[in-house]
Design a protein around this motif. Structure first.
Motif, PDB file in Angstrom:
ATOM      1  N   ASP A 262      -0.082  -5.560  71.165  1.00  0.00           N
ATOM      2  CA  ASP A 262       0.606  -6.224  70.056  1.00  0.00           C
ATOM      3  C   ASP A 262       1.921  -6.852  70.502  1.00  0.00           C
ATOM      4  O   ASP A 262       2.385  -7.838  69.900  1.00  0.00           O
ATOM      5  N   ALA A 263       2.533  -6.289  71.539  1.00  0.00           N
ATOM      6  CA  ALA A 263       3.825  -6.805  72.001  1.00  0.00           C
ATOM      7  C   ALA A 263       3.680  -7.904  73.058  1.00  0.00           C
ATOM      8  O   ALA A 263       4.687  -8.459  73.503  1.00  0.00           O
ATOM      9  N   ARG A 265       3.259 -11.447  74.512  1.00  0.00           N
ATOM     10  CA  ARG A 265       3.611 -12.767  73.973  1.00  0.00           C
ATOM     11  C   ARG A 265       2.733 -13.850  74.609  1.00  0.00           C
ATOM     12  O   ARG A 265       2.643 -13.948  75.832  1.00  0.00           O
ATOM     13  N   GLN A 267       2.836 -17.141  73.102  1.00  0.00           N
ATOM     14  CA  GLN A 267       3.372 -18.412  72.620  1.00  0.00           C
ATOM     15  C   GLN A 267       4.834 -18.544  73.050  1.00  0.00           C
ATOM     16  O   GLN A 267       5.589 -17.572  73.015  1.00  0.00           O
ATOM     17  N   ASP A 268       5.213 -19.721  73.461  1.00  0.00           N
ATOM     18  CA  ASP A 268       6.606 -20.033  73.771  1.00  0.00           C
ATOM     19  C   ASP A 268       6.758 -21.544  73.711  1.00  0.00           C
ATOM     20  O   ASP A 268       5.898 -22.276  74.207  1.00  0.00           O
ATOM     21  N   ARG A 276      -0.541 -21.410  77.656  1.00  0.00           N
ATOM     22  CA  ARG A 276      -0.836 -20.631  76.449  1.00  0.00           C
ATOM     23  C   ARG A 276      -2.303 -20.214  76.415  1.00  0.00           C
ATOM     24  O   ARG A 276      -2.625 -19.076  76.068  1.00  0.00           O
ATOM     25  N   ARG A 280      -3.827 -16.363  76.493  1.00  0.00           N
ATOM     26  CA  ARG A 280      -4.775 -15.866  75.477  1.00  0.00           C
ATOM     27  C   ARG A 280      -6.017 -15.301  76.150  1.00  0.00           C
ATOM     28  O   ARG A 280      -6.536 -14.252  75.747  1.00  0.00           O
ATOM     29  N   HIS A 309       2.489  -6.010  82.170  1.00  0.00           N
ATOM     30  CA  HIS A 309       2.419  -5.715  80.734  1.00  0.00           C
ATOM     31  C   HIS A 309       0.960  -5.494  80.320  1.00  0.00           C
ATOM     32  O   HIS A 309       0.644  -4.523  79.621  1.00  0.00           O
ATOM     33  N   TYR A 429       7.747 -13.841  82.484  1.00  0.00           N
ATOM     34  CA  TYR A 429       7.422 -13.452  81.121  1.00  0.00           C
ATOM     35  C   TYR A 429       8.659 -13.018  80.344  1.00  0.00           C
ATOM     36  O   TYR A 429       8.674 -13.003  79.121  1.00  0.00           O
TER      37      TYR A 429
END
Length: 448
Positions: A262-263, A265, A267-268, A276, A280, A309, A429
């Protein structure tokens, strides 16, 4: 005593008026003619039921040493356990509620797993004590004690026949086996335990088991029965960390503990569409692996791209579900192995090495950053080669191109029959903007 049937119960003989039914004798017999199956058979009067139940409770407490565990009740148990971690408290609360439900209405099997001190025995004893309070039959036995009781029946001074005790254990209405896996693993002991558990499996008799051994490390026959979802509820209160690991393993560090799916990322504003999409795909690949770890996962990319991560998120999810996991940075692993040779080390090298190479899920983070000595290369190769031959789930992260790593490792890491290699294209990241995507690292033809 129910006397509604046509075969009326009558006192064995008259006596002083104490009980209006049995007249103080305590037993009744059926008023049936000779030749009837119940002719002459004595049955206890209702006035004796509480006394008989009391003797049964005393006998069960003596056989199973429940006297020492009489205070292990639901009232003396904290519903969320004693662990400070919220996810472990939630897990214990689930086990507590399932144990209370089982104690009220025993159906199926309840298998409680976890390290020593996780509350397994308290829950199991609370179930047994509750059944005894209800006047219902239950047998609580510590597995090594059970085997000692069975062996003792062969002695000339034994007051109990082996067949009688063995049959009682196999067929008791509710059986609690505490500390399965701590018994001496002789062929006779393994066979007796299998016969008991297999009989109750075939007959679907209620059973509670506690163990501090991962089910996947048990005899394959027991694994199949204890993990059968149609009968058994398998709960791991506190995930197993092999004792040889000591403080080796980094998942409890605050930064790694917070690395969840859940943490992550994806998108940026500064990332282009290719980056991106790549993230995904990396996230989906990691989620899929976490659900069913099979084979190897190799995550490559520059420092800070998110590969650690993702590896930590997989490890955290597997550990939260009760599976054995070791997450370790490769240079730290080698340091721990070296430290076992010190005279003051409390961990034997062989025990630590065996635990690392055989843990159900191993995450080797930052492969390639270790000092490249012949000893280090040989230890890593032995670990990786063992897991390769055993097809044990393993995750690697590396910031170096594969061609810069030990060729013996690479030849196994790129084997498409076992491994999935994914190159994470994101920039740092923890911040920064994405440069043009790097090409996937080349692999070289390496020695096996």
């Amino acid at each position: 005593m129910d006397t509604s049937s046509s075969d009326e119960l009558v006192p064995v003989s008259p006596s002083a008026e104490v009980c209006p039914i049995c007249q103080g004798i305590g037993f009744l017999r059926y008023d049936v003619p000779p030749g009837h199956p119940d002719f002459g058979r004595l049955v206890p009067c209702s006035c004796k039921e509480s006394e008989i139940a009391g003797r049964r409770v005393k006998r069960v407490r003596q056989l199973g040493n429940m006297g020492a565990l009489h205070h292990y009740t639901f009232d003396t148990l904290m519903p969320e356990g004693l662990r400070p971690e919220p996810w472990l408290r939630r897990r214990f609360d689930l086990a507590y509620r399932m144990a209370r439900e089982f104690a009220e209405s025993p159906e199926g099997w309840l298998v409680l797993c976890g390290v020593s001190g996780s509350g397994k025995t308290h829950l199991a004893a609370a179930i047994a004590n509750h059944r005894l309070e209800l006047g219902q039959p239950v047998l609580f036995l510590v597995v090594p004690d059970l085997l000692d009781h069975l062996r003792a029946t062969f002695g000339p001074a034994s007051e109990t026949a082996y067949d009688a005790l063995f049959d009682q254990v196999r067929n008791e209405s509710v059986l609690v086996l505490d500390d399965l896996g701590t018994e001496s693993s002789t062929p006779w002991a393994r066979e007796k335990l299998f016969q008991i558990i297999n009989h109750r499996y075939s007959m679907r008799l209620p059973l509670v088991i506690t163990t501090n051994v991962p089910v996947e490390q048990m005899d394959e026959r027991l694994q199949m029965r204890l993990s059968d979802p149609s009968l058994s509820h398998l709960l791991t209160l506190v995930p197993f960390t092999p004792p040889s690991l000591g403080r080796l393993g980094d998942l409890d560090l605050p930064m790694l503990r917070d690395m969840t799916f859940d943490a992550f990322r994806v998108q940026d504003p500064g990332w282009n569409s290719e980056v991106r999409a790549n993230l995904r795909n990396a996230l989906q690949l990691a989620r899929t692996f976490a659900e069913n770890p099979e084979g190897w996962l190799v995550l490559l990319g520059r420092y800070g791209c998110g590969k650690t991560h993702l590896a930590a998120a997989i490890a955290n999810q597997r550990r939260a579900r009760g599976y054995g996991v070791l997450f370790v940075v490769v240079p730290d692993l080698l340091d721990y192995l070296r430290a076992t040779f010190a005279p003051t080390s409390r961990v034997a090298y062989d025990a630590l090495f065996e635990t690392v190479r055989s843990v159900p899920l191993l995450v080797l983070d930052d492969l390639g950053t270790q000092s490249s000595t012949p000893w280090a290369e040989e230890k890593l190769y032995q670990i990786v080669n063992y897991r390769y031959n055993a097809k044990l789930p393993t995750i690697f992260t590396a910031s170096q191109a594969l061609e810069d790593l030990d060729g013996r490792l690479v030849s196994r890491m790129v084997d498409q029959r076992l491994a999935k290699v994914f190159h994470v294209l994101a920039p740092d990241y923890r911040g920064g903007r994405a440069p043009a995507p790097e090409p996937a690292p080349k692999t070289r033809r390496s020695r096996s």
